[in-house]
Design an enzyme around this catalytic site. Structure first.
Site, PDB file in Angstrom:
ATOM      1  N   GLN A 191     159.560  39.252 -36.421  1.00  0.00           N
ATOM      2  CA  GLN A 191     158.582  38.424 -35.713  1.00  0.00           C
ATOM      3  C   GLN A 191     158.151  37.329 -36.684  1.00  0.00           C
ATOM      4  O   GLN A 191     157.398  37.563 -37.615  1.00  0.00           O
ATOM      5  CB  GLN A 191     157.390  39.277 -35.271  1.00  0.00           C
TER       6      GLN A 191
ATOM      7  N   VAL B 273     156.268  34.641 -36.404  1.00  0.00           N
ATOM      8  CA  VAL B 273     154.842  34.294 -36.378  1.00  0.00           C
ATOM      9  C   VAL B 273     154.104  35.511 -35.829  1.00  0.00           C
ATOM     10  O   VAL B 273     154.431  35.980 -34.735  1.00  0.00           O
ATOM     11  CB  VAL B 273     154.586  33.055 -35.481  1.00  0.00           C
TER      12      VAL B 273
ATOM     13  N   HIS C 177     154.717  36.468 -28.827  1.00  0.00           N
ATOM     14  CA  HIS C 177     155.442  35.391 -28.163  1.00  0.00           C
ATOM     15  C   HIS C 177     156.743  35.925 -27.592  1.00  0.00           C
ATOM     16  O   HIS C 177     157.399  36.755 -28.192  1.00  0.00           O
ATOM     17  CB  HIS C 177     155.698  34.204 -29.087  1.00  0.00           C
TER      18      HIS C 177
ATOM     19  N   HIS D  28     160.429  34.797 -26.150  1.00  0.00           N
ATOM     20  CA  HIS D  28     161.438  33.732 -26.129  1.00  0.00           C
ATOM     21  C   HIS D  28     162.115  33.733 -24.766  1.00  0.00           C
ATOM     22  O   HIS D  28     162.538  34.785 -24.289  1.00  0.00           O
ATOM     23  CB  HIS D  28     162.521  34.005 -27.185  1.00  0.00           C
TER      24      HIS D  28
END
Length: 137
Positions: free
Chosen positions: A90, A92, A96, A98
């Site tokens: 990961q 960041v 999130h 994708h």
């Protein structure tokens, strides 16, 4: 807290926004696998899917679903790759997903890690039991 995606949400980092509402922001990945690769994040900082409140999961993934439709249609893609990492790989530490447009023979080959097999049905059953027994109430 020093979070790149929180800075994106705050408007301190410029991105190509694709969609936003009170809870979700979707924008183009600055290093796309293919053009149209979008990241979908919750505006509220949470590091992983397991940190997202139960009542937020459905609304968040409804937007991921909508963005997936838009990516496929907008990029004339035959399909998509939708993925999310928790901690390992990961890049960041802010949840999130994708959404990557896919087409036959686009050069992306299956999963990005080596795949194996269970030694036998007993090992598979024992593994399934371990996961099943670890399910939260």
């Amino acid at each position: 807290m020093d979070c790149l995606f929180c800075a994106v949400v705050a408007g301190d980092v410029e991105v190509q926004r694709v969609y936003e509402d009170d809870a979700v922001l979707a924008f183009l990945d600055h290093r796309p696998l293919f053009p149209g690769h979008v990241l979908v994040i919750p505006r509220r900082h949470v590091e992983t899917l397991t940190d997202l409140a139960a009542e937020e999961v459905g609304p968040y993934f409804r937007q991921v679903q909508r963005i997936t439709v838009a990516v496929e249609r907008g990029m004339d893609a035959r399909g998509s790759f939708v993925a999310e990492n928790n901690r390992v790989s990961q890049s960041v530490p802010h949840l999130h997903v994708h959404v990557v447009p896919r087409n036959p023979r686009d050069g992306l080959r299956g999963f990005f890690w080596p795949r194996g097999r269970y030694a036998d049905a007993a090992e598979a059953a024992a593994t399934a039991a371990r996961v099943r027994d670890a399910l939260p109430e």
